[in-house]
Scaffold this motif. Structure first.
Motif, PDB file in Angstrom:
ATOM      1  N   LYS A 174      54.604  29.952  60.398  1.00  0.00           N
ATOM      2  CA  LYS A 174      53.644  29.299  59.521  1.00  0.00           C
ATOM      3  C   LYS A 174      52.734  28.383  60.336  1.00  0.00           C
ATOM      4  O   LYS A 174      53.207  27.564  61.129  1.00  0.00           O
ATOM      5  CB  LYS A 174      54.364  28.452  58.455  1.00  0.00           C
ATOM      6  N   GLU A 193      60.037  27.028  58.444  1.00  0.00           N
ATOM      7  CA  GLU A 193      58.937  27.964  58.192  1.00  0.00           C
ATOM      8  C   GLU A 193      58.004  28.033  59.396  1.00  0.00           C
ATOM      9  O   GLU A 193      57.533  29.114  59.772  1.00  0.00           O
ATOM     10  CB  GLU A 193      58.153  27.534  56.953  1.00  0.00           C
ATOM     11  N   SER A 194      57.740  26.886  60.019  1.00  0.00           N
ATOM     12  CA  SER A 194      56.878  26.876  61.201  1.00  0.00           C
ATOM     13  C   SER A 194      57.532  27.598  62.373  1.00  0.00           C
ATOM     14  O   SER A 194      56.845  28.226  63.188  1.00  0.00           O
ATOM     15  CB  SER A 194      56.522  25.437  61.587  1.00  0.00           C
ATOM     16  N   ARG A 199      57.633  34.659  53.981  1.00  0.00           N
ATOM     17  CA  ARG A 199      56.935  34.913  55.242  1.00  0.00           C
ATOM     18  C   ARG A 199      57.168  36.348  55.734  1.00  0.00           C
ATOM     19  O   ARG A 199      56.810  36.696  56.857  1.00  0.00           O
ATOM     20  CB  ARG A 199      57.401  33.920  56.317  1.00  0.00           C
ATOM     21  N   ALA A 241      61.781  30.634  51.257  1.00  0.00           N
ATOM     22  CA  ALA A 241      60.686  30.289  52.162  1.00  0.00           C
ATOM     23  C   ALA A 241      60.544  31.331  53.274  1.00  0.00           C
ATOM     24  O   ALA A 241      59.426  31.743  53.614  1.00  0.00           O
ATOM     25  CB  ALA A 241      60.920  28.903  52.763  1.00  0.00           C
ATOM     26  N   LEU A 242      61.667  31.768  53.836  1.00  0.00           N
ATOM     27  CA  LEU A 242      61.605  32.774  54.892  1.00  0.00           C
ATOM     28  C   LEU A 242      61.226  34.134  54.321  1.00  0.00           C
ATOM     29  O   LEU A 242      60.434  34.873  54.927  1.00  0.00           O
ATOM     30  CB  LEU A 242      62.937  32.838  55.639  1.00  0.00           C
ATOM     31  N   ASP A 244      60.518  23.150  55.628  1.00  0.00           N
ATOM     32  CA  ASP A 244      59.117  23.221  56.047  1.00  0.00           C
ATOM     33  C   ASP A 244      59.009  23.484  57.546  1.00  0.00           C
ATOM     34  O   ASP A 244      58.226  24.335  58.005  1.00  0.00           O
ATOM     35  CB  ASP A 244      58.433  21.901  55.669  1.00  0.00           C
TER      36      ASP A 244
END
Length: 307
Positions: free
Chosen positions: A301, A296-297, A43, A39-40, A293
């Motif tokens: 994100k 990620e923010s 990004r 996930a990282l 999740d």
């Protein structure tokens, strides 16, 4: 790669040595299964997984002089402190995958020492249902995962308060606690005595999460190292059941996203703990996936492009 964020190192700390329930030792692997590294990377963040710290097994013994497993807790936290310190020296942003929240004694010791060595100001955001400001005199359980903030502020056994070579490792005015909704009565008196800055759920209900985060981040600037210690029980258990110490009435999904997005907007996060994830109490790894999740923010994100 995303130049806004330094390279990231994932560090697993698979232990429930300071907790009252077994299972947080499986948290690091659950976060990996939920895809935190990928996930990282997606990004644009440079991510290395350092694997797991090795420490003593959990003997599951009763408290001695008000502390459960003090020697084992010390060993784990020393290893955590050394691992994070290595990443700071390498110019990387460590993400500690817990494990129970007693491990924050090691991470806070490392972060505070890093700030002393580099001349940075320290700000800690403590996202948690609990203040973790217990001492052995007032703890109802002896579980050291209820003591890390007190230890960092100099209240606790010498082997833990002096872990990073400076007592106290940090001052109470360097920490902001958000989402608090379960505090033991004697702990309340200690919090008032030491002037801990606590944004409890009543405060959040009254003023909203946006104003809460503005207050918690006030004064954070280019000279600030922002450390985020994220206990998954910060979240309402209706969305995050996989923790051993659930407390109803926590932040909902959108409130939690706003917290993370505002931290990301500050651009100052230099280290992160993800603590108390207990897959044994989860449903289909749902809580780990939510944690990923939210992380990620923390790394930018958002629904729309925001400058």
């Amino acid at each position: 790669m995303n130049s806004r964020y330094p390279p990231v190192s994932l560090i697993g700390a698979p232990t429930d040595i300071g907790a009252g329930h077994r299972g947080a030792s499986m948290g690091p692997e659950a976060l990996r299964i939920a895809g935190i590294g990928a996930a990282l990377s997606s990004r644009g963040v440079d991510v290395i997984d350092r694997g797991d710290i090795v420490g003593p097994r959990n003997p599951w013994l009763p408290p001695v002089d008000g502390y459960r497993h003090l020697n084992e807790v010390l060993a784990w936290n020393r290893a955590v402190m050394d691992a994070l310190s290595d990443e700071f020296r390498a110019g990387r942003l460590p993400i500690l995958l817990g494990g129970d929240h007693c491990l924050a004694i090691g991470s806070l010791s490392a972060v505070a020492r890093h700030c002393r060595e580099t001349g940075k100001k320290l700000r800690v955001l403590w996202l948690d249902a609990h203040s973790d400001f217990n001492t052995h005199e007032v703890t109802p359980s002896g579980n050291i995962h209820g003591m890390p903030v007190a230890c960092a502020c100099g209240l606790g056994p010498d082997v833990l308060t002096g872990l990073g070579g400076h007592v106290p490792a940090m001052r109470p005015d360097q920490i902001r606690q958000i989402g608090i909704r379960s505090v033991d009565p004697p702990e309340k008196r200690l919090i008032k005595q030491y002037g801990l800055d606590v944004y409890d759920m009543r405060y959040i209900d009254e003023v909203g999460m946006k104003r809460t985060m503005e207050a918690a981040l006030d004064g954070v600037d280019a000279d600030t190292h922002l450390h985020v210690s994220f206990d998954v029980d910060f979240l309402d258990p209706s969305i995050a059941p996989g923790v051993g110490t659930t407390v109803p009435g926590g932040p909902n999904y959108r409130e939690a996203q706003l917290v993370m997005e505002m931290i990301a907007d500050s651009g100052r996060m230099g280290s992160l703990d993800i603590m108390e994830l207990n897959p044994a109490l989860d449903s289909h790894n749902r809580t780990a996936e939510l944690a990923v999740d939210l992380v990620e923010s923390l790394f930018g994100k958002s629904t729309l492009m925001r400058d």
